[in-house]
Design a protein around this motif. Sequence first.
Motif, PDB file in Angstrom:
ATOM      1  N   UNK A  66      34.851 -33.065  19.482  1.00  0.00           N
ATOM      2  CA  UNK A  66      36.143 -32.480  18.908  1.00  0.00           C
ATOM      3  C   UNK A  66      37.415 -32.728  19.867  1.00  0.00           C
ATOM      4  N   UNK A  84      44.112 -36.507   7.911  1.00  0.00           N
ATOM      5  CA  UNK A  84      43.409 -36.086   8.396  1.00  0.00           C
ATOM      6  C   UNK A  84      43.077 -34.429   8.601  1.00  0.00           C
ATOM      7  N   UNK A 140      43.062 -38.874  17.882  1.00  0.00           N
ATOM      8  CA  UNK A 140      44.260 -38.621  17.137  1.00  0.00           C
ATOM      9  C   UNK A 140      45.683 -38.776  17.452  1.00  0.00           C
ATOM     10  N   UNK A 163       8.613 -10.573  15.260  1.00  0.00           N
ATOM     11  CA  UNK A 163       9.696  -9.756  15.961  1.00  0.00           C
ATOM     12  C   UNK A 163      10.254  -8.839  14.946  1.00  0.00           C
ATOM     13  N   UNK A 181      10.078 -19.763  19.836  1.00  0.00           N
ATOM     14  CA  UNK A 181      11.235 -20.982  19.624  1.00  0.00           C
ATOM     15  C   UNK A 181      12.008 -20.947  20.842  1.00  0.00           C
ATOM     16  N   UNK A 229      48.680 -46.717   9.232  1.00  0.00           N
ATOM     17  CA  UNK A 229      48.728 -45.315  10.029  1.00  0.00           C
ATOM     18  C   UNK A 229      49.153 -44.099   9.354  1.00  0.00           C
ATOM     19  N   UNK A 230      49.733 -44.200   8.248  1.00  0.00           N
ATOM     20  CA  UNK A 230      50.268 -43.097   7.349  1.00  0.00           C
ATOM     21  C   UNK A 230      48.863 -42.445   7.083  1.00  0.00           C
ATOM     22  N   UNK A 276      38.177 -36.495  19.805  1.00  0.00           N
ATOM     23  CA  UNK A 276      38.768 -36.819  18.113  1.00  0.00           C
ATOM     24  C   UNK A 276      39.947 -36.493  18.289  1.00  0.00           C
ATOM     25  N   UNK A 286      14.778 -15.997  11.804  1.00  0.00           N
ATOM     26  CA  UNK A 286      14.563 -16.890  12.709  1.00  0.00           C
ATOM     27  C   UNK A 286      13.180 -17.564  12.347  1.00  0.00           C
ATOM     28  N   UNK A 287      13.334 -18.978  11.915  1.00  0.00           N
ATOM     29  CA  UNK A 287      12.453 -19.861  11.690  1.00  0.00           C
ATOM     30  C   UNK A 287      11.083 -19.725  12.740  1.00  0.00           C
ATOM     31  N   UNK A 288      10.128 -19.672  12.185  1.00  0.00           N
ATOM     32  CA  UNK A 288       8.861 -19.781  13.027  1.00  0.00           C
ATOM     33  C   UNK A 288       8.456 -20.802  13.836  1.00  0.00           C
ATOM     34  N   UNK A 289       8.270 -20.825  14.763  1.00  0.00           N
ATOM     35  CA  UNK A 289       7.719 -22.138  15.416  1.00  0.00           C
ATOM     36  C   UNK A 289       6.186 -22.263  15.262  1.00  0.00           C
ATOM     37  N   UNK A 318      19.405  -9.888  18.969  1.00  0.00           N
ATOM     38  CA  UNK A 318      19.875 -11.311  18.527  1.00  0.00           C
ATOM     39  C   UNK A 318      21.220 -11.505  19.819  1.00  0.00           C
ATOM     40  N   UNK A 321      46.262 -41.389   8.639  1.00  0.00           N
ATOM     41  CA  UNK A 321      46.290 -40.355   9.532  1.00  0.00           C
ATOM     42  C   UNK A 321      46.695 -38.939   9.212  1.00  0.00           C
ATOM     43  N   UNK A 325      14.903 -20.307  20.455  1.00  0.00           N
ATOM     44  CA  UNK A 325      15.968 -19.182  20.260  1.00  0.00           C
ATOM     45  C   UNK A 325      15.837 -18.019  20.959  1.00  0.00           C
ATOM     46  N   UNK A 370      46.611 -42.470  18.409  1.00  0.00           N
ATOM     47  CA  UNK A 370      47.222 -42.936  17.270  1.00  0.00           C
ATOM     48  C   UNK A 370      48.439 -42.625  16.752  1.00  0.00           C
ATOM     49  N   UNK A 371      48.718 -41.255  16.665  1.00  0.00           N
ATOM     50  CA  UNK A 371      49.795 -40.610  16.277  1.00  0.00           C
ATOM     51  C   UNK A 371      50.992 -41.175  16.985  1.00  0.00           C
ATOM     52  N   UNK A 427       8.959 -19.271  24.564  1.00  0.00           N
ATOM     53  CA  UNK A 427       9.624 -20.399  23.719  1.00  0.00           C
ATOM     54  C   UNK A 427       8.255 -20.835  22.968  1.00  0.00           C
ATOM     55  N   UNK A 430      14.955 -10.248  20.135  1.00  0.00           N
ATOM     56  CA  UNK A 430      15.017 -11.236  18.877  1.00  0.00           C
ATOM     57  C   UNK A 430      15.449 -10.071  17.650  1.00  0.00           C
TER      58      UNK A 430
END
Lengths: 179, 164
Positions: B117, A7, B124, A139, B94, A1-2, B120, A35-38, B53, A4, B96, B127-128, B90, B50
């Motif tokens: 999250x 974390x 957490x 773009x 894309x 338990x400790x 989580x 922006x990556x191209x599609x 943005x 944690x 984006x 448990x604590x 699109x 674009x």
Amino acid sequence: MRRIAFLPVVLFVVLAGFFAYRLLLIQRGDSPSFIPSVMINKPAPDFTLPPVFAGTPGFSSTAFKGRVTLVNFFASWCIPCRSEHALLSSLKGKGFQLVGVDYKDQPEAVKAWLAREGNPYDVLVADENGQTGINFGVYGVPESYLIDKQGRIRFKQTGPFTPEAIEKDLLPKVAELNK
Amino acid sequence: MRKPALMLAALIGLYGLQILPALAVRPDEMLTDPKLEARARSIGKQLRCLVCQNESIDDSDADLAHDLRLLVRQRLLAGDSDAQVKQYLVDRYGDYVLLKPPFNADTLVLWLGPAGFFLLAVGGAVLFYRGRRGTGAEAAPVLSEDEIKRAKALLETDGEGDKA
């Protein structure tokens, strides 16, 4: 338990690692505005554009067949295009035809500019309303698209070419497509 | 009695005008059919410019945003549905280009991350606190008669010590 109790420390290290990774990428030239191209590995869009200089041939996407082509979107009003211009002139005879697309420009302005700086293009056409640019996913200028002999887009350079980008990205890709 | 009410209404009206978002849509871009124009506006608000943005194409003054607004109207006039118009963009730019990212494999972390999250954190916390209750129970074992006597004696002498 400790266990944690560690974390928060673990979370901190993970987050810090992620941020450091992103910072490193930016240092290597990645940027949030990239922006990556599609369009990679997709067929280039169909288009037919008129020439800038009367009497010279225009260009249509059917002319991609059988030759490796680099389509360079640029404009006379675009400052980064100027830094790229001299590099483009050095690309003659490197295994592809260079098609210049003058993007949303005044014909007189680009003619004057090319008369002053030289014309590196094998074919020079005008995309006056930017429609062809949109179909490619442009773009900003400059942007360049490498197209294989079957008319598919295989590589995109966003922003101006640099000597490194030409050596490391463009020319190896051209050699591969010419095999 | 009616005049102050009118004044108030006018003031509220004026205030409303002041906080209207500054639309970049130019009058010459607009469609004559108000229904189509309304659809173009609702699509335009969902599409990212674009260049800037963080603005929709309806809010942006960038040249590309202007071209995309015209394109959206062109597609609508050609008979495309709203979804088809968005898909058209699109296909070229894309996911984006959509201000609201679609739910798919690439955006799994984006959509489920916050819930992850939260779970989580809840996990957490559980448990604590369970851990704490556990140690609390261990710290209070049952005392034998003898031990209670000794404890009382200790407490008493401790109390006297304090008074002294």
